[in-house]
Write a protein that holds these residues in place. Sequence first.
Motif, PDB file in Angstrom:
ATOM      1  N   GLU A 122       0.802  -1.258   0.046  1.00 43.52           N
ATOM      2  CA  GLU A 122      -0.031  -0.079  -0.006  1.00 43.52           C
ATOM      3  C   GLU A 122       0.782   1.113  -0.097  1.00 43.52           C
ATOM      4  O   GLU A 122       0.571   2.205   0.808  1.00 43.52           O
ATOM      5  N   TYR A 132       0.582   7.925  -2.912  1.00 36.54           N
ATOM      6  CA  TYR A 132      -0.777   8.107  -3.054  1.00 36.54           C
ATOM      7  C   TYR A 132      -1.401   8.218  -4.534  1.00 36.54           C
ATOM      8  O   TYR A 132      -0.543   9.001  -5.391  1.00 36.54           O
ATOM      9  N   ARG A 171       3.104  11.436   1.189  1.00 30.30           N
ATOM     10  CA  ARG A 171       2.759  11.773   2.450  1.00 30.30           C
ATOM     11  C   ARG A 171       3.604  11.224   3.675  1.00 30.30           C
ATOM     12  O   ARG A 171       4.048  10.012   3.666  1.00 30.30           O
ATOM     13  N   ARG A 191       4.489   7.622   2.257  1.00 32.29           N
ATOM     14  CA  ARG A 191       3.503   6.913   1.667  1.00 32.29           C
ATOM     15  C   ARG A 191       3.298   7.465   0.010  1.00 32.29           C
ATOM     16  O   ARG A 191       3.072   8.850   0.183  1.00 32.29           O
ATOM     17  N   ARG A 225      -3.395   6.044   9.686  1.00 34.92           N
ATOM     18  CA  ARG A 225      -2.890   6.322   8.234  1.00 34.92           C
ATOM     19  C   ARG A 225      -3.574   7.846   7.838  1.00 34.92           C
ATOM     20  O   ARG A 225      -3.160   8.596   7.034  1.00 34.92           O
ATOM     21  N   ARG A 274       0.931  15.420   3.297  1.00 35.80           N
ATOM     22  CA  ARG A 274       1.262  15.494   2.225  1.00 35.80           C
ATOM     23  C   ARG A 274       2.787  16.147   2.162  1.00 35.80           C
ATOM     24  O   ARG A 274       2.714  17.171   3.049  1.00 35.80           O
ATOM     25  N   ASP A 304       2.081  12.647  -4.903  1.00 33.90           N
ATOM     26  CA  ASP A 304       1.338  12.894  -3.846  1.00 33.90           C
ATOM     27  C   ASP A 304       2.154  11.738  -2.950  1.00 33.90           C
ATOM     28  O   ASP A 304       1.886  10.714  -2.898  1.00 33.90           O
ATOM     29  N   ASP A 326      -5.667  10.195  -4.186  1.00 30.00           N
ATOM     30  CA  ASP A 326      -6.168  10.241  -2.853  1.00 30.00           C
ATOM     31  C   ASP A 326      -6.278   9.060  -2.248  1.00 30.00           C
ATOM     32  O   ASP A 326      -6.763   9.243  -1.061  1.00 30.00           O
ATOM     33  N   ARG A 327      -5.676   7.866  -2.716  1.00 27.42           N
ATOM     34  CA  ARG A 327      -5.606   6.667  -2.035  1.00 27.42           C
ATOM     35  C   ARG A 327      -4.355   6.009  -1.932  1.00 27.42           C
ATOM     36  O   ARG A 327      -3.550   6.554  -2.960  1.00 27.42           O
ATOM     37  N   PRO A 328      -3.908   5.343  -0.928  1.00 20.14           N
ATOM     38  CA  PRO A 328      -2.786   4.756  -0.976  1.00 20.14           C
ATOM     39  C   PRO A 328      -2.495   3.797  -2.322  1.00 20.14           C
ATOM     40  O   PRO A 328      -3.349   2.923  -2.741  1.00 20.14           O
TER      41      PRO A 328
END
Length: 689
Positions: free
Chosen positions: A71, A222, A188, A220, A105, A110, A186, A225-227
């Motif tokens: 992820e 992204y 974070r 992480r 999470r 960001r 993106d 807007d999601r992993p």
Amino acid sequence: MPSRRVRALLLAAIALPTAAAAEEGMWTFDNFPIPAANAALDTRIDQAWLDRVRLASVRLGGASGGLVSGEGLILTNEHVASRCVEDLSTPERNFVASGFTPASRSEERRCPGMVAEILTDISDVTDRVQAAGRGLEGEAFTRARDAEISRIESEACGGDSSRRCQVVPLYRGGQFKLYAYRRYADVRLAFAPEHRASAFGGDLDNFSFPRFAVDAAFVRIYENDRPAATPVHFRWNPAPPREGEPVLLSGSPGATQRLLTQDQLRTVADLILPLEQLLNSELRGRLIQFGAASEQNAFIAGQALSSVENGYKRGYGRQQALVDRAFMERRAAAEADFRRRVAADPALARDIGDPWAELAEVQDEVRRLHPAYYLLEIRAGGGSRLFGWAEDLVRGAQEREKPNAERLPEYGDARLPQVETSLLAERPAYPALDEVQLAWWLSKLREILTVDDPRVRAVLGEESPEALARRLAHNTRLGDLAFRRSLWEGGLAAVSASDDPLIRFLLRIQEVTRSTRSEYEARVEAPTERAGEKLARARFAVYGTSLYPDATGTLRLTYGRIEGWTHQGRTIPHATTFAGLWDRATGAPPFDLAPRLAAARDRIPAETVLDVAASTDTIGGSSGSPAVNAAGEIIGANFDSTVLTQRNAYGYDPAVNRSVLVTTAAITAALRHAYSMDHLLEELRVVER
């Protein structure tokens, strides 16, 4: 130093044209010596293993990281993530001091301007690039090649901001490869300890071993807007590395200079390094003085000071190599052997002529032009963030008016997403720090080029360096993201009409800076590249193509073992433990424990292996490189090397070359006992024993 200027340093890196030591080499993934590595390490690496490691390795700006979950979770160093930590901090909520430890999470934040890139493909474009410059000299040669490179990059990536395409010169123009990356804008922050935990010992311990640093962080990637889904990743192995264990590092080392001719190396020793050291030492002093004035000043100058101190100590290590007689004699012998082999082949000798003499002749031009080029292009602005934004706005607006193939390379269509991501990141501005950096730069410009140099007069006008720096830093509006965005989107018309003093200043000095760059490219870069191409052709003819190329900030794999070393009668063991950290801590800076580590002292097993040394071949840019065992499991992250290892710029020395890694064992212990990051441990599938 901004990545777009690294190319301008010109002294490109080349592998030594002799048989490499077992651990030597920053190998490209399309030319990794699988049989030699397996023989040296007693491993069973194959192409499938290499592909998995490549797709799990990440470039983070000028540093490295490794995917450790499905992820999008990436392990890197705290000092790699420190700019993000600093940008997310305020003097009132200072994550640099407290660490960033989100409870879940959903609280990951960001990182402004951070981009992660995963190498997906390598292809050969040598014929196209070399053909573009054939028969040309000087600036025409440079411009023709730059134009062809821009075309290749644009054709491969177009306007797709999720991809990055970069043409990479290898073997000093002997090859050109197109590197294609999957790009994630993106990124974070998922965890960072207190900076004191990763930088324990401060500048005194930096570039040394034993080390006692938990220099680790997690970010992480992204997507929408999601992993991001990252099915290829390293499996986390929390067991401590053993002495003698094979280890491989996959990262993006910045630059080496391993086949500079002896004439070129004399220029480095006599001019380039002394100038850098002189400038860095004064800037370091100014930043220390600025930071000592208040806690707020110390906070805002932290990242800049750390960067300058690293540069200064790295330069010191390289200077030590240049006065090491045995080391330099080996380099001279390698060049002499190469020249004898070329001379023994009359057809080859006729084909390449005498590139060594050509490069010797260029050195007079380097000595004449380098100081101005270094100050007006490479170090322009002194590291000021506001200056960097202004330069991208002004040059970006001017270059976007031109056809893609006619632009400066850093503003080609394929590279604009990088510029835009950095420029439009929501980062804080600290005019007081920019004033210090600008005043230092302007004063050094006047001092080194002299008061009567017309370029200095054009830059300063009627103002002193201090007055000009103060006016520019405190009156510009470029700290306002909305204002930067309006100028970027408004293009040349908006930039030309702006009354912002820093924008007006950049517009005013463009003739000086651009002409300085053009002259250097024509008189130094072009003939150096032409001679370098001939040397590469000779090298391939004499030694074949099984040599590793220079480091270029692109993904490489290096291998070695976990091991200490003996130097000048002193034996340094391969590992440190938390017990050593507790023993080294005095309570006084820089040997004061990070508060949360100190609080966990009774919970962290003292025998836990903290940092280890490895014989792997690394250099700046390798920070954050995943350290992988023979099974492809991650066992640590590279975060440093020793002062003696800084000679790695010019050649690998197996007797003293050591990388410094923070272990997954130490990171696991810190996450569990000091920072309560249970959700990350669960994601890493670490079962408590």
